[in-house]
Design an enzyme around this catalytic site. Structure first.
Site, mmCIF file in Angstrom:
data_model
loop_
_atom_site.group_PDB
_atom_site.id
_atom_site.type_symbol
_atom_site.label_atom_id
_atom_site.label_comp_id
_atom_site.label_asym_id
_atom_site.label_seq_id
_atom_site.Cartn_x
_atom_site.Cartn_y
_atom_site.Cartn_z
ATOM 1 N N SER A 176 33.365 -69.764 85.189
ATOM 2 C CA SER A 176 32.480 -70.908 84.932
ATOM 3 C C SER A 176 33.154 -72.261 85.185
ATOM 4 C CB SER A 176 31.901 -70.830 83.522
ATOM 5 O OG SER A 176 31.157 -69.636 83.362
ATOM 6 N N GLU A 188 34.134 -57.580 88.373
ATOM 7 C CA GLU A 188 32.866 -56.890 88.668
ATOM 8 C C GLU A 188 33.128 -55.602 89.437
ATOM 9 O OE1 GLU A 188 30.899 -60.267 90.424
ATOM 10 O OE2 GLU A 188 30.820 -61.217 88.456
ATOM 11 N N GLY A 234 30.512 -66.137 84.966
ATOM 12 C CA GLY A 234 29.062 -66.202 85.109
ATOM 13 C C GLY A 234 28.328 -66.406 83.793
ATOM 14 N N GLU A 247 40.984 -64.427 85.382
ATOM 15 C CA GLU A 247 39.553 -64.586 85.143
ATOM 16 C C GLU A 247 39.170 -63.844 83.865
ATOM 17 O OE1 GLU A 247 37.353 -65.661 88.951
ATOM 18 O OE2 GLU A 247 37.389 -63.498 88.843
ATOM 19 N N HIS A 261 38.452 -57.777 91.479
ATOM 20 C CA HIS A 261 37.559 -58.641 90.693
ATOM 21 C C HIS A 261 36.984 -57.831 89.534
ATOM 22 C CE1 HIS A 261 34.102 -61.110 89.620
ATOM 23 N NE2 HIS A 261 34.716 -62.111 90.227
ATOM 24 N N GLY A 306 32.772 -68.926 91.236
ATOM 25 C CA GLY A 306 31.604 -68.105 91.553
ATOM 26 C C GLY A 306 30.376 -68.979 91.741
ATOM 27 N N GLY A 307 29.577 -69.103 90.698
ATOM 28 C CA GLY A 307 28.289 -69.802 90.774
ATOM 29 C C GLY A 307 28.357 -71.162 91.450
ATOM 30 N N ASN A 339 33.810 -67.548 95.658
ATOM 31 C CA ASN A 339 33.364 -66.159 95.727
ATOM 32 C C ASN A 339 31.840 -66.161 95.710
ATOM 33 O OD1 ASN A 339 32.772 -63.479 95.342
ATOM 34 N ND2 ASN A 339 33.614 -63.358 93.264
ATOM 35 N N TRP A 340 31.256 -65.922 96.886
ATOM 36 C CA TRP A 340 29.790 -65.999 96.997
ATOM 37 C C TRP A 340 29.109 -64.742 96.445
ATOM 38 C CZ3 TRP A 340 28.882 -68.319 102.617
ATOM 39 C CH2 TRP A 340 29.499 -69.577 102.688
ATOM 40 N N LYS A 341 29.888 -63.746 96.083
ATOM 41 C CA LYS A 341 29.365 -62.485 95.548
ATOM 42 C C LYS A 341 28.253 -61.942 96.449
ATOM 43 C CE LYS A 341 30.669 -63.990 90.975
ATOM 44 N NZ LYS A 341 30.567 -63.778 89.546
HETATM 45 C C1 PEP Z 1 33.958 -65.236 89.743
HETATM 46 O O1 PEP Z 1 33.063 -64.473 90.042
HETATM 47 O O2 PEP Z 1 35.096 -65.021 90.197
HETATM 48 C C2 PEP Z 1 33.656 -66.370 88.882
HETATM 49 C C3 PEP Z 1 34.654 -67.039 88.377
HETATM 50 O O3 PEP Z 1 32.331 -66.653 88.650
HETATM 51 P P1 PEP Z 1 31.735 -67.938 87.869
HETATM 52 O O4 PEP Z 1 32.454 -69.149 88.422
HETATM 53 O O5 PEP Z 1 30.281 -67.941 88.221
HETATM 54 O O6 PEP Z 1 32.004 -67.737 86.427
#
Ligand code: PEP
Length: 247
Positions: free
Chosen positions: A210, A94, A170, A164, A92, A231-232, A6-8
């Site tokens: 994470s 967010e 994040g 999640e 998600h 994500g990251g 997920n490049w957000k």
């Molecule tokens: C996400 O945004 O779905 C996510 C899991 O982010 P991160 O890996 O950065 O915690």
């Protein structure tokens, strides 16, 4: 196993092309792991071009529940399929936290995704306060009940669930493999109840929060963890590829 990035709201079109090429090169042949990248809307077509002919599939980060209409700023399922998407992330945290996404809205979007041949990656997860209050299962269970109401995937590949925990997204904090497994087993139980054991067992339940190259193998090693939503660490081709290899 399925690993989705997920490049957000990161990468402009040029950067998305570069990252997509980097991911495809670094991942190479992923074997049994399904690999998905979810760039921002404006880069979907460019990324589709870059990953054409590779095992990497394309997903979007959200969509509207209607085909078309006066919904300024929104993007529909037919638009996503025309851009080459096969997957779409829905609900998600967010989106829930900043944009008022509800379980009922997610439910409508799942039906719409299915109507257009898209595979929804449906996100659920509790906040830290809810976990500390001993309500994690109640919250996740409620999200599942309301988001999946009336959902009948014609086969288990047509629906993906991502657990999640909001407190792990994040933040650098990861659920321990035991915490992840415990919640995944709970989710599996709910999916078995709704869809029958044969389908429930075959559905992918991803962990997100994470995930990094250093912790992926241990998380993915748990019985009910069928991959990750990243994500990251999906913003670096080599890190993402290392997570795919852990799968
Ligand atoms: C996400 O945004 O779905 C996510 C899991 O982010 P991160 O890996 O950065 O915690």
């Amino acid at each position: 196993m399925l690993v989705a990035g997920n490049w957000k709201m990161h990468t402009d079109i040029d950067a998305a092309r570069t990252l997509a090429r980097d991911v495809a090169d670094s991942v190479g042949d992923p074997g049994d792991v399904t690999v998905v990248v979810c760039p921002p809307f404006v880069s979907l077509s460019a990324v589709a071009e870059e990953i054409a002919g590779t095992p990497v599939a394309l997903g979007a980060q959200n969509m509207h529940a209607e085909d078309a209409g006066a919904f300024t700023g929104e993007v529909s399922a037919p638009m996503l399929t025309s851009a080459g998407c096969r997957y779409v992330i829905l609900g998600h945290s967010e989106r829930r936290q900043y944009f008022g996404e509800t379980d009922e809205g997610v439910c409508a979007k799942i039906a719409q995704a299915h109507a257009h041949g898209l595979i929804p990656i449906v996100c659920v997860g509790e906040t830290l306060e809810e976990r500390k209050g001993g309500r994690a299962e109640e919250v996740v269970g409620g999200q599942l009940v309301h988001s999946l109401r009336g959902v009948t995937p014609d086969n288990p590949d047509r629906l993906v669930i991502a657990y999640e925990p909001v407190w792990a997204i994040g933040t650098g904090e990861t659920a321990t493999p035991d915490q992840a497994q415990e919640m995944h087993a709970f989710i599996r139980g709910r999916l078995n109840e709704q869809f029958g054991e044969k389908t429930g067992r075959a559905l992918h339940i991803l962990y997100g929060g994470s995930v990094k190259p250093g912790n992926a193998a241990e998380l993915f090693g748990r019985a009910d963890v069928d991959g990750g939503l990243i994500g990251g660490a999906s913003l670096k081709g080599e890190d993402f590829a290392a997570i795919v290899r852990a799968g």
